[in-house]
Design a protein around this motif. Structure first.
Motif, mmCIF file in Angstrom:
data_model
loop_
_atom_site.group_PDB
_atom_site.id
_atom_site.type_symbol
_atom_site.label_atom_id
_atom_site.label_comp_id
_atom_site.label_asym_id
_atom_site.label_seq_id
_atom_site.Cartn_x
_atom_site.Cartn_y
_atom_site.Cartn_z
ATOM 1 N N TYR A 46 0.818 -1.214 0.000
ATOM 2 C CA TYR A 46 0.000 0.000 0.000
ATOM 3 C C TYR A 46 0.849 1.260 0.000
ATOM 4 N N GLU A 47 2.153 1.143 0.299
ATOM 5 C CA GLU A 47 3.058 2.293 0.261
ATOM 6 C C GLU A 47 3.587 2.563 -1.146
ATOM 7 N N ALA A 65 8.003 11.203 6.876
ATOM 8 C CA ALA A 65 8.336 11.571 5.499
ATOM 9 C C ALA A 65 7.195 11.241 4.550
ATOM 10 N N ASP A 66 6.491 10.122 4.794
ATOM 11 C CA ASP A 66 5.346 9.770 3.960
ATOM 12 C C ASP A 66 4.217 10.781 4.141
ATOM 13 N N VAL A 67 3.942 11.163 5.385
ATOM 14 C CA VAL A 67 2.884 12.144 5.646
ATOM 15 C C VAL A 67 3.210 13.462 4.959
ATOM 16 N N ALA A 68 4.474 13.870 5.013
ATOM 17 C CA ALA A 68 4.883 15.113 4.365
ATOM 18 C C ALA A 68 4.656 15.043 2.864
ATOM 19 N N GLN A 69 5.036 13.924 2.248
ATOM 20 C CA GLN A 69 4.865 13.795 0.800
ATOM 21 C C GLN A 69 3.400 13.813 0.411
ATOM 22 N N ILE A 125 2.134 10.936 -6.506
ATOM 23 C CA ILE A 125 1.533 9.668 -6.156
ATOM 24 C C ILE A 125 1.070 8.972 -7.415
ATOM 25 N N LEU A 126 1.367 7.687 -7.523
ATOM 26 C CA LEU A 126 0.889 6.920 -8.667
ATOM 27 C C LEU A 126 -0.625 6.747 -8.590
ATOM 28 N N ARG A 135 5.654 5.903 -2.537
ATOM 29 C CA ARG A 135 7.092 5.768 -2.350
ATOM 30 C C ARG A 135 7.846 5.510 -3.650
ATOM 31 N N LEU A 136 7.250 4.756 -4.579
ATOM 32 C CA LEU A 136 7.969 4.426 -5.803
ATOM 33 C C LEU A 136 8.280 5.645 -6.668
ATOM 34 N N PRO A 137 7.351 6.601 -6.851
ATOM 35 C CA PRO A 137 7.720 7.760 -7.683
ATOM 36 C C PRO A 137 8.949 8.497 -7.172
#
Length: 270
Positions: free
Chosen positions: A104-105, A246-250, A260-261, A109-111
Motif C-alpha cells: 500500500y506504500e 516523510a510519507d505524511v509530508a509527501q 503519487i501513482l 514511495r515508488l515515484p
C-alpha cells in the motif's frame, strides 16, 4: 527529474496477487519496465532497479537475491511485500541489503524512489534507525501552513497525528464524525483499527464530501479489503501503523511532479 526513458526497472514475482495487479501498468508511466517470473531471469542483467513482489513470507531467499545482485551489481533492490508479510521481518530470515516497502506504500514511495536525483541513496545495509534519520533529513515543511482535519477515536490517536502535522508546519483540528468537513481544510487524516469498525461509514461519508484535498486513511495493518473500501470513498493514500513522517509530508504537502501513482484495479478503474 530523471528522464523516464532512461530508468530501467526489472519487476519480479507475484503480480498475479490482487495487491500487485496494478503495478505493471502504473510503473510504465515512470520507467522502462520488464516483468518476469523469478525463475526466468537468467539472461536479465544491468537494470538500475529490481523490484521484488512478495505475496508470502520467504518468497525471495538469500540465494535468489544474491543471484539477482550478481547480474545487476549496480541495481537498487526493493522488496514490495503483501499483507501476509507484515511480520516477516520479525519471524523470517530476510536477505540482507534490500529495502522493503509495503504494497500500500508503493503508490507514494515508488515515484520518489525512481525519480530521485538528489544525493547518494541510503545504503541498503543501514539500520532502521539510520534509515529513519536519513528520511527525516529530507522532510519538507509546508510554506503555506494550513489546517488539517483529523478523524480519531481517542485523544492518543489525535495527538499522534496532530504532532505529525505540527512538525510539518500545519495545524490540526479534531473533527467530529457528525459534522461535515470544513471547506478551509488543506487535508484530512482518519485513523481507525480497520474499515470494519462501526465508525468507518461516517468517516467514508466525510471523505466523499471533502473535495479535492489530500485524504489519508491510517489503518493498523491494511488489508486488500481496507484498500478497496478506502479508495471507493476517495482516499488519496493509505498509511499503516507505525507510519513515516516523510510519507505524511509527501502526501499532505504538494510535491510537484514527484507525487503519487494513480493506481488502478484489475478492471481499470481508480
Amino acid at each position: 527529474m530523471v528522464d523516464q526513458r532512461t530508468v530501467e526497472v526489472l519487476l519480479l514475482g507475484d503480480l498475479e496477487a490482487a495487491e500487485f495487479s496494478c503495478l505493471l501498468p502504473t510503473l510504465a508511466k515512470l520507467a522502462n519496465v520488464r516483468w518476469q517470473r523469478s525463475d526466468e531471469t537468467a539472461a536479465l542483467a544491468n537494470f538500475a532497479w529490481v523490484l521484488l513482489c512478495a505475496a508470502r513470507p520467504g518468497r525471495f531467499g538469500e540465494a535468489e537475491v544474491e543471484s539477482i545482485r550478481r547480474r545487476n551489481p549496480l541495481a537498487q533492490i526493493v522488496q514490495i511485500h503483501g499483507p501476509w508479510c507484515y511480520g516477516e521481518a520479525r519471524t523470517w530470515p530476510l536477505p540482507a541489503g534490500i529495502e522493503r516497502i509495503a504494497w500500500y506504500e508503493a503508490p507514494y514511495r515508488l515515484p520518489s524512489l525512481l525519480q530521485s536525483t538528489g544525493g547518494p541513496p541510503i545504503p541498503a545495509t543501514s539500520s532502521p534507525q539510520e534509515r529513519a534519520l536519513a528520511l527525516l533529513s529530507d522532510v519538507s515543511r509546508s510554506a503555506e501552513g494550513g489546517e488539517v482535519g483529523i478523524y480519531a477515536l481517542t485523544a492518543a490517536d489525535f495527538g499522534l497525528l496532530a504532532s505529525a502535522c505540527q512538525a510539518l508546519g500545519m495545524t490540526a483540528t479534531w473533527a467530529e464524525l457528525d459534522q461535515p468537513p470544513d471547506s478551509s481544510w488543506v487535508g484530512m487524516v482518519a485513523i481507525v483499527a480497520s474499515t470494519d469498525r462501526a465508525e468507518f461509514p461516517a468517516i467514508a461519508e466525510a471523505f466523499r464530501h471533502a473535495g479535492d484535498i489530500p485524504k489519508l486513511l491510517c489503518v493498523g495493518a491494511p488489508t486488500w479489503e481496507d484498500w478497496q473500501k478506502g479508495h471507493s470513498c476517495g482516499v488519496t493514500a493509505i498509511l499503516g501503523q507505525p507510519f513515516s513522517l516523510a510519507d505524511v509530508a509527501q502526501l499532505l504537502i504538494p510535491q510537484g511532479d514527484c507525487g503519487i501513482l494513480p493506481l488502478v484495479n484489475r478492471a481499470g478503474k481508480r
